[in-house]
Each structure stands twice: as C-alpha cells, then as structure tokens.
Design an enzyme around this catalytic site. Sequence first.
Site, mmCIF file in Angstrom:
data_model
loop_
_atom_site.group_PDB
_atom_site.id
_atom_site.type_symbol
_atom_site.label_atom_id
_atom_site.label_comp_id
_atom_site.label_asym_id
_atom_site.label_seq_id
_atom_site.Cartn_x
_atom_site.Cartn_y
_atom_site.Cartn_z
ATOM 1 N N ARG A 122 0.849 -1.199 0.000
ATOM 2 C CA ARG A 122 0.000 0.000 0.000
ATOM 3 C C ARG A 122 0.881 1.244 0.000
ATOM 4 N NH1 ARG A 122 -2.107 -0.112 6.311
ATOM 5 N NH2 ARG A 122 -0.062 -0.546 7.182
ATOM 6 N N ASN A 160 -4.458 8.018 5.035
ATOM 7 C CA ASN A 160 -4.163 7.186 6.205
ATOM 8 C C ASN A 160 -2.669 7.215 6.494
ATOM 9 O OD1 ASN A 160 -5.280 5.149 8.144
ATOM 10 N ND2 ASN A 160 -3.659 3.912 7.257
ATOM 11 N N GLU A 161 -2.328 7.555 7.713
ATOM 12 C CA GLU A 161 -0.923 7.504 8.154
ATOM 13 C C GLU A 161 0.052 7.934 7.062
ATOM 14 O OE1 GLU A 161 -0.082 3.649 9.821
ATOM 15 O OE2 GLU A 161 -0.948 4.215 11.731
ATOM 16 N N GLU A 320 -6.498 4.544 16.160
ATOM 17 C CA GLU A 320 -6.167 3.115 16.112
ATOM 18 C C GLU A 320 -5.375 2.750 17.349
ATOM 19 O OE1 GLU A 320 -3.907 1.898 12.729
ATOM 20 O OE2 GLU A 320 -5.117 3.033 11.313
ATOM 21 N N TRP A 328 3.319 -7.120 12.831
ATOM 22 C CA TRP A 328 4.423 -6.572 12.041
ATOM 23 C C TRP A 328 5.738 -6.498 12.813
ATOM 24 C CZ3 TRP A 328 4.873 -2.336 15.092
ATOM 25 C CH2 TRP A 328 3.699 -1.731 15.573
ATOM 26 N N GLU A 368 -2.485 -8.569 7.047
ATOM 27 C CA GLU A 368 -2.645 -8.313 8.482
ATOM 28 C C GLU A 368 -3.598 -9.304 9.131
ATOM 29 O OE1 GLU A 368 -1.170 -4.333 9.760
ATOM 30 O OE2 GLU A 368 -2.869 -3.698 8.525
ATOM 31 N N LYS A 369 -3.646 -10.527 8.589
ATOM 32 C CA LYS A 369 -4.632 -11.486 9.107
ATOM 33 C C LYS A 369 -4.311 -11.962 10.517
ATOM 34 C CE LYS A 369 -2.728 -15.534 6.670
ATOM 35 N NZ LYS A 369 -1.555 -14.836 6.070
ATOM 36 N N HIS A 371 -3.111 -9.827 12.756
ATOM 37 C CA HIS A 371 -3.217 -8.644 13.616
ATOM 38 C C HIS A 371 -4.548 -8.724 14.361
ATOM 39 C CE1 HIS A 371 -3.524 -4.495 14.907
ATOM 40 N NE2 HIS A 371 -2.291 -4.271 14.505
HETATM 41 C C1 GLA Z 1 -1.541 1.154 10.842
HETATM 42 C C2 GLA Z 1 -2.515 1.321 9.713
HETATM 43 C C3 GLA Z 1 -3.604 0.301 9.711
HETATM 44 C C4 GLA Z 1 -3.055 -1.041 10.070
HETATM 45 C C5 GLA Z 1 -2.435 -0.923 11.423
HETATM 46 C C6 GLA Z 1 -2.018 -2.230 12.042
HETATM 47 O O1 GLA Z 1 -1.815 1.910 11.947
HETATM 48 O O2 GLA Z 1 -3.088 2.585 9.656
HETATM 49 O O3 GLA Z 1 -4.158 0.277 8.419
HETATM 50 O O4 GLA Z 1 -2.141 -1.425 9.114
HETATM 51 O O5 GLA Z 1 -1.314 -0.112 11.311
HETATM 52 O O6 GLA Z 1 -0.825 -2.701 11.551
#
Ligand code: GLA
Length: 693
Positions: A122, A160-161, A320, A328, A368-369, A371
């Site tokens: 991504r 996002n981030e 989050e 990760w 991220e399965k 997570h």
């Molecule tokens: C980040 C991302 C999420 C997800 C989380 C958990 O914070 O914004 O999309 O990937 O990490 O790893």
Amino acid sequence: MSTRRTYRWPQPLDGQRQRLWYGGDYNPDQWPEEIWDDDIRLMRKAKVNLVSLGIFSWAKIETSDGVFDFDWLDRIVGKLGKAGIAVDMASATASPPMWLTQKHPEVLWRDERGDICWPGARQHWRPTSPVFREYALRLCRQMAEHFKDNPYVVSWHVSNEYGCHNRFDYSDDAMCAFQKWCKARYGTIEAVNDAWGTSFWAQRMNDFSEIIPPRFIGEGNFMNPGKLLDFKRFSSDALKDFYKAERDTLAQITPDKPLTTNFMVSTGGTPLDYDDWGDEVDFVSNDHYFVPGEQHLDELAWSASLVDGIARKKPWFLMENSTGAVNWRPVNYRKEPGQTVRDALAHVAMGADAVCYFQWRQSRAGAEKFHSAMVPHAGENSQIFRDVCELGDDLRKLSEAGLEGTELKKSSVAIVFDYQSEWATEHSANPTQKVRHFTEPLDWFRAFADLGITADMVPMRSDWDTYEVAVLPCVYLLSEVDSNRIRRYVSNGGKLFVTYYTGISDEHDHVWLGGYPGSIRDVVGVRSEEFTPMGDDFPGALDHLNLSNGAVAHDLADWITSTSPDATVLAAYQAEERTGMNDVPAIVVNPFGTGKCVYVGCKLGRDGLRLSLPQALDEMGVGYPREADAGHVLRVERKSEDGRRTFLFYFNRGDDDVKVEFEGEIVVSSLVQSETRNTASISPNGVLIVKGQ
Ligand code: GLA
Ligand code: GLA
C-alpha cells in the site's frame, strides 16, 4: 509559535447525545455482505458508536478510470446509520488501485537508489506527482459530493498515516519539488550553500537546478547533514501539502464536516513533524501500538501525553490501537489480561475522547490477518470480544458521568519534545550513534513518574515556558530565537533542566562555537570542551562513569571544564585519573536571573535520573510527593474548563497490588478490589477512575 485551525469535533448523530466515540476501522469490503448484519449486531452489543470506513477501498469505489461505484458503500453506511453508528469516512485515497499504477507508473515512488516501489502492499505513490494528485483529488471530490448530505457521515478521515511507507521519495518529481521548497525557504542558492555548509567537500551549487535529493552515495559514505535535515523537513512538508490539497477539496464541498488525518505518535515515531501537522487538522487523531515489556504503560502514557501536547490540550481521537497482538514485529506479543481495557483507558486519561481500533473484524486473508481486532478469529465467544464489550460499557459510564470535553490537567512539569532535534540526531556522522533525542524524554517522563509526578510532554513550539518546571532533554538544535526564549524563561523565574546534547547546533545544524552548549552557556553555567562518548565495542574502552551521588552514566558525558562562579556542582564523576573525567562536574545547578537551571551533563537513564532528581528538585524548590511508593501509581487528572467536573485516573505501574486513597465516586474500575469507601487495591494492569466531588 503555531496557528491552529479552529477546533472542531465530530458531532453525534441526530437525536443522540454526545458520547465518547468508540469503534474502529471497519472493512466490510473484505467480507461477503451476509456478514454485515452480524457485524452491526455485535457492534451494538459492544456499544460501538462510530466506525472508520473506506480507508483502503479505492479499488472498490473507482473500479476503473472514472467509473465509480458507491452502491455497496451506501448500503453499509445506511445500515450503520440506522443502527445509530456514525461514520468517520475516509477519503479512500491511501492506496491506489492497480489500474491506476499500470496506466501511470510515474506515480510510484522511488527509493534512494532510484528503484521503483512497486504495488503489492500500500501507499505506493509519491506526494509530488501531479498525475497522482489529479486522481486523488478527483476521488476526494467524488466522495465529498456523494456524502455531502449524508447525515451519518460525521467526519473525514483523510488518507491514512501519511509517510508510513512513502516518507522519502527520491524521484525526479521529488527533486523538482525539493528545488522549489529550497527556493521558498532560502531565496538564493547562496543561502542554501551557507545552510548546508557546501564549502565542505566541494559541494557548492551555482543554481537551484543543481539541488538533488540525498540519493545513494555509496555504502559507508556520509551525506551532507544540512541537506539531509532539510530533506526530512521537505518530505514532511511535501506530504503535508498533499494532505492539505485533499483536505481542502473535501472541505470545500462539505464545510460542516470536521476533518482529521491519523498521526503515528509514539516513541521513535517521527516520520513527520506532527506538531507542525497539528496546525492543519480540525481535531488531532493518533494511532498507537503498545510496546511490549516493562515500559508498556509508561510508553503509552508518554506518547498519549505528547499527542495531548500536539492537540494543545483539546480532546483528541485515538484512531487506532490494538486489542491484542500486532503482526508486524518479529515477535508479536499478546496483551496480558486487563491490558486491553487498561490501555484504552490510559489514552482516555491522557485526553482522548475517542477510542478506536485497527480493526473491527480480524481479516481471514491479506497481510494483516494475524493482527488482532475487536472481533477476533475466535469470534464473539472470546476474551477479546468480552474485553471489547467491557470497554464499551466503561466508556458509556464515563460519558454519562460527563467526562467528554474535560481536558488533561496541566502538570507542573513540561518535558520538551522536538521533532527536528530527533531528525538531526539520527544522522550518521555524530559523536555517537547511541544518543538520539527521542530516548531521553521518555527516561525523564518515567523518572518523574517514579517520583509520583505525571509530567506533560510538550512540543518545542508550544507553551513549555509557562510551566513551573521545564526539561530540555537532548534538544540538540537550538535556534537563536529558541535560545533567547530559554534565557527569558529562566531569568523570569523558570526552573529549567537541560541535558547533555542540548543546544549543540543551530537550526541549520551549524555548531554553536566557544564550548558546548554554545547558545545557552550563560543559562546553564557550564562549558564543555569535548564529548566523552562511552561504549563497549573495543576492549578497554570507557563504558560507564560513576557519579558521586551513586548514579551511573552511559553512552555520553560532557567534559565540563569550567562552571560559572555562581554554580554549584551537585554531582561529579569518580573515575580513574587517566580518563580525564575524575572530579569533572556531572550535575550542576546555576542561578540565572530569578530562576535556576540544573544541567545534567550525561546520560543517566531512568534509574540515574530517579536517583538524582530529588536533590535537584530540592535545590530548585520544587515540591513532589515524599511517600516512598508514590511512583507505584500513575495518577492523571482531567478537568472541565469551569473546574466543576474532575476525574481522577489511577493506574498500577508495577507488578504488585497497590493501595490508593481517593475522594469521590468510582465510575469505572478494572482489576480493582474496593476496600473502604475511600480506599481500593489496584492489581497489576488495573485502573480505577473516580469522579471528584
Ligand atoms: C496502521 C494502519 C492500519 C493497520 C495498522 C495495524 O496503523 O493505519 O491500516 O495497518 O497499522 O498494523
Ligand atoms: C580521511 C580524509 C580526510 C578526512 C579524514 C577524517 O583521511 O582524507 O578528508 O575525511 O579522513 O575522516
């Protein structure tokens, strides 16, 4: 000083009362629609009242170039809204679809060797690409037009981030943008030459077109540190400009909906200058992932306090965190019983009015399965989901007691955090690689907590100089303006702690001359001629220094060769003569104007600071709890502006039960045994929240 946008917070759905927001990233597009009703049933059971939607849905919304499908999104937004669950809607621009990058590979970012970052994960886009900007802004417009009258969409979650994966881009687009950025910042190429010290190693440039990003220079070589520092600034700004373009596109069409983008504030989380970015959001939101082990709670509280500082004490949004393990790290530790609820409430204690998770339902497939999520693989019948329900209940109780809108009470102690000093101390050609800005603030936060004081983490640009006590921990870069601000603070009565590796260079990373710390020697009352780094990478190398007060220094000490006539040495080194460090001052207090400054000339770590602080605080006339066990509890207070509502949070920081005395009504407790009306015993990982009278 910064200019913040007007603070705006997502408002409740029609007919609902304002509550602490509770929910998470919801990715219904990863699941067959048959599951959606069950999601909503479980959300209601857990008292979820908000989800973030569409963060990674670009490919499902714009299925091919210019072809948009909102039907599925409308269906789920409708279901959620009717169930009383609000939507924090993403711009959906975080991850471009395959058709876009196949058609326009020129939007992909390049690494320092010029290699392309291919799709497969991504955030494979460059913020300076005009082509990418066009596509992303078109999607923003479509999203905004589509949802502008939707009553269930209460806020925008822009991208996002930013910078999580695409912080640095070395492409030609980035090069052009970097040249423009330098022109705007410096005006002339001569000023850039001065700032970067290009007389060194024949790097002088004649024209802005000669500016290139800090591309690969060969292993073991050293990049110009001035250029590197500016490239970090530029990279933060390039992403910020892109964010602003997305934000403004949305805001123009939906002026009533507040906007945010999720930051990544945690120890070591410094890809962007989040304090600078704090100017550009309507409300601050943050993503935080726990650090396993003994610093878990302290690191979380530290990070959350810094977010609160970036939010300038306005309530902020925990966008989050995780119910349990991430996936990760090399080893993805579980949370201990109680920590899921405790962690969330610790963010609330430090000023969050919203608790959200990544993610609602744990994925079956994809990167991220493993997570954790609010609904784990094990399903509804699981400890995690029971914790999620317990937390929903706790947040409801806190809402009913009137917590939201209260603010984290200002501490007497400000510990300064400075993004740019962190960036500069990361560079490779420094006295030691063992010292960075960011580790020192956490050590101070923990040492104060050990003494029963919960300090505030305060960004350098903010109001640290309004606190009774301020700490400048390894604030390596100090401009002349900041140096004067420090001088004013102490001369007007401020009580300042300054550590080694502070005030070494100005904002261009040009060293202040005449002895360290060059720009504030008069304030601290010491002069150091050389660094004394310590390490164990050679037999017989100096690896520590003992102090006369019993503390032990590691990694770096100043060779303080003189102190001002008014200064008093509080501790000195006790070392073998041959090291040149015996009797050299280590901790020095200096009166300056009507204030005082304590200089700590070495890295003492949390333990050494805890040991050294009482004497230093006494010297400064700063009070602190004297009970031996004051540090067993992290005590935090939130207050309404009118002072009428007060909430006290007590967290057990240790491995044994701890007893607290309190005044008021218990609102929420987890792993707590009430003993009498005013005393309770908190187990490890436990928390007690009391509404004051
Ligand atoms: C980040 C991302 C999420 C997800 C989380 C958990 O914070 O914004 O999309 O990937 O990490 O790893
Ligand atoms: C080498 C180089 C010098 C200088 C020194 C110190 O000897 O020739 O230019 O860089 O190393 O690092």
